[in-house]
Scaffold this motif. Structure first.
Motif, PDB file in Angstrom:
ATOM      1  N   LYS A  96       0.835  -1.196   0.000  1.00  0.00           N
ATOM      2  CA  LYS A  96       0.000   0.000   0.000  1.00  0.00           C
ATOM      3  C   LYS A  96       0.875   1.252   0.000  1.00  0.00           C
ATOM      4  CE  LYS A  96      -2.009   1.720   3.850  1.00  0.00           C
ATOM      5  NZ  LYS A  96      -1.678   3.117   3.807  1.00  0.00           N
ATOM      6  N   THR A  97       0.455   2.237  -0.785  1.00  0.00           N
ATOM      7  CA  THR A  97       1.062   3.563  -0.725  1.00  0.00           C
ATOM      8  C   THR A  97       0.003   4.487  -0.111  1.00  0.00           C
ATOM      9  OG1 THR A  97       0.307   4.375  -2.891  1.00  0.00           O
ATOM     10  CG2 THR A  97       2.331   3.050  -2.858  1.00  0.00           C
ATOM     11  N   ASN A  98       0.220   5.784  -0.175  1.00  0.00           N
ATOM     12  CA  ASN A  98      -0.771   6.720   0.374  1.00  0.00           C
ATOM     13  C   ASN A  98      -2.097   6.663  -0.384  1.00  0.00           C
ATOM     14  OD1 ASN A  98       1.175   7.670   2.186  1.00  0.00           O
ATOM     15  ND2 ASN A  98       1.910   9.174   0.714  1.00  0.00           N
ATOM     16  N   GLN A  99      -2.039   6.468  -1.707  1.00  0.00           N
ATOM     17  CA  GLN A  99      -3.237   6.537  -2.530  1.00  0.00           C
ATOM     18  C   GLN A  99      -3.536   5.280  -3.334  1.00  0.00           C
ATOM     19  OE1 GLN A  99      -3.244  10.084  -4.985  1.00  0.00           O
ATOM     20  NE2 GLN A  99      -2.084  11.213  -3.464  1.00  0.00           N
ATOM     21  N   ALA A 100      -2.595   4.342  -3.370  1.00  0.00           N
ATOM     22  CA  ALA A 100      -2.752   3.184  -4.251  1.00  0.00           C
ATOM     23  C   ALA A 100      -2.362   1.885  -3.545  1.00  0.00           C
ATOM     24  CB  ALA A 100      -1.874   3.358  -5.499  1.00  0.00           C
ATOM     25  N   ILE A 101      -2.780   0.792  -4.143  1.00  0.00           N
ATOM     26  CA  ILE A 101      -2.370  -0.542  -3.700  1.00  0.00           C
ATOM     27  C   ILE A 101      -1.765  -1.231  -4.911  1.00  0.00           C
ATOM     28  CG2 ILE A 101      -3.113  -2.780  -2.813  1.00  0.00           C
ATOM     29  CD1 ILE A 101      -5.480  -1.257  -1.467  1.00  0.00           C
ATOM     30  N   LEU A 102      -0.537  -1.727  -4.759  1.00  0.00           N
ATOM     31  CA  LEU A 102       0.167  -2.429  -5.826  1.00  0.00           C
ATOM     32  C   LEU A 102       0.040  -3.924  -5.583  1.00  0.00           C
ATOM     33  CD1 LEU A 102       3.489  -0.371  -5.668  1.00  0.00           C
ATOM     34  CD2 LEU A 102       1.371   0.217  -6.845  1.00  0.00           C
ATOM     35  N   ILE A 103      -0.287  -4.667  -6.624  1.00  0.00           N
ATOM     36  CA  ILE A 103      -0.448  -6.115  -6.522  1.00  0.00           C
ATOM     37  C   ILE A 103       0.397  -6.756  -7.614  1.00  0.00           C
ATOM     38  CG2 ILE A 103      -2.090  -8.037  -6.594  1.00  0.00           C
ATOM     39  CD1 ILE A 103      -4.264  -5.722  -6.089  1.00  0.00           C
ATOM     40  N   GLY A 104       1.326  -7.606  -7.213  1.00  0.00           N
ATOM     41  CA  GLY A 104       2.183  -8.295  -8.172  1.00  0.00           C
ATOM     42  C   GLY A 104       2.060  -9.798  -8.010  1.00  0.00           C
ATOM     43  N   HIS A 105       1.997 -10.506  -9.114  1.00  0.00           N
ATOM     44  CA  HIS A 105       1.870 -11.971  -9.124  1.00  0.00           C
ATOM     45  C   HIS A 105       3.133 -12.579  -9.717  1.00  0.00           C
ATOM     46  CE1 HIS A 105       0.847 -15.853 -11.014  1.00  0.00           C
ATOM     47  NE2 HIS A 105       0.020 -15.986  -9.994  1.00  0.00           N
ATOM     48  N   HIS A 106       3.626 -13.643  -9.064  1.00  0.00           N
ATOM     49  CA  HIS A 106       4.727 -14.397  -9.666  1.00  0.00           C
ATOM     50  C   HIS A 106       4.262 -15.824  -9.916  1.00  0.00           C
ATOM     51  CE1 HIS A 106       6.016 -16.923  -6.241  1.00  0.00           C
ATOM     52  NE2 HIS A 106       5.719 -15.877  -5.487  1.00  0.00           N
ATOM     53  N   ASN A 107       4.761 -16.399 -11.004  1.00  0.00           N
ATOM     54  CA  ASN A 107       4.376 -17.761 -11.358  1.00  0.00           C
ATOM     55  C   ASN A 107       5.223 -18.766 -10.582  1.00  0.00           C
ATOM     56  OD1 ASN A 107       6.860 -17.854 -12.672  1.00  0.00           O
ATOM     57  ND2 ASN A 107       5.981 -17.429 -14.674  1.00  0.00           N
ATOM     58  N   GLU A 108       5.081 -20.051 -10.922  1.00  0.00           N
ATOM     59  CA  GLU A 108       5.771 -21.123 -10.196  1.00  0.00           C
ATOM     60  C   GLU A 108       7.287 -21.005 -10.256  1.00  0.00           C
ATOM     61  OE1 GLU A 108       4.241 -24.851 -11.572  1.00  0.00           O
ATOM     62  OE2 GLU A 108       2.296 -24.508 -10.637  1.00  0.00           O
ATOM     63  N   GLU A 109       7.806 -20.413 -11.320  1.00  0.00           N
ATOM     64  CA  GLU A 109       9.254 -20.255 -11.453  1.00  0.00           C
ATOM     65  C   GLU A 109       9.772 -19.027 -10.703  1.00  0.00           C
ATOM     66  OE1 GLU A 109       7.373 -20.738 -14.515  1.00  0.00           O
ATOM     67  OE2 GLU A 109       7.645 -22.864 -14.056  1.00  0.00           O
ATOM     68  N   GLY A 110       8.880 -18.154 -10.284  1.00  0.00           N
ATOM     69  CA  GLY A 110       9.274 -16.921  -9.621  1.00  0.00           C
ATOM     70  C   GLY A 110       9.766 -17.153  -8.202  1.00  0.00           C
ATOM     71  N   VAL A 111      10.536 -16.204  -7.706  1.00  0.00           N
ATOM     72  CA  VAL A 111      11.060 -16.247  -6.340  1.00  0.00           C
ATOM     73  C   VAL A 111      10.268 -15.248  -5.503  1.00  0.00           C
ATOM     74  CG1 VAL A 111      13.098 -15.876  -4.904  1.00  0.00           C
ATOM     75  CG2 VAL A 111      13.330 -16.899  -7.184  1.00  0.00           C
ATOM     76  N   ALA A 112       9.662 -15.740  -4.447  1.00  0.00           N
ATOM     77  CA  ALA A 112       8.785 -14.902  -3.619  1.00  0.00           C
ATOM     78  C   ALA A 112       9.478 -13.635  -3.121  1.00  0.00           C
ATOM     79  CB  ALA A 112       8.260 -15.715  -2.444  1.00  0.00           C
TER      80      ALA A 112
END
Length: 131
Positions: free
Chosen positions: A96-112
């Motif tokens: 969360k920022t002051n005005q927005a919410i950022l949502i990012g998705h990683h697939n099975e190969e991604g590193v959390a």
């Protein structure tokens, strides 16, 4: 820079995420999103409630899971202004920022950790700009 450019360049463009979205901090509108990464009104509201510490929202999300783009994720971590949730080896990082919410998705190969870092880095930058 447009909100869509932030999704394309600063989130997905990092190579750590395969899909991303930016929504309002109230959870009532989508500002930008990757193709095919659509969040329903109820999903956006639930995410906003958790990151803004709405009473009972975090407990409900831990118990029921968090739905993002029609998929159920189990919350691994929910701290002030951020969430990390998993579905198998896939995951989502939320900040969360002051005005927005950022949502990012990683697939099975991604590193959390890398996915979380990409989302949180942009969130810090936007907070610095008063967004």
């Amino acid at each position: 820079m447009s909100w869509q450019a932030y999704v394309d360049t600063s989130l997905v463009g990092t190579g750590q995420l395969d899909k991303a979205a930016i929504i309002s901090v109230a959870g009532d509108s989508t500002w930008a999103t990757s193709a095919g990464f659509t969040l329903s009104a109820s999903e956006m509201k639930a995410i906003a409630d958790v990151v803004t510490d709405s009473p009972g929202a975090k407990d409900k999300a831990f118990a029921d899971g968090l739905y993002i783009s029609g998929e159920r994720y189990v919350i691994a971590r929910a701290e002030e202004g951020s969430i990390y949730a998993r579905k198998g080896r896939e995951g989502v990082a939320v900040a969360k920022t002051n005005q927005a919410i950022l949502i990012g998705h990683h697939n099975e190969e991604g590193v959390a950790g890398n996915a979380t870092q990409a989302v949180e880095k942009l969130a810090e930058y936007l907070v610095g700009l008063k967004y």
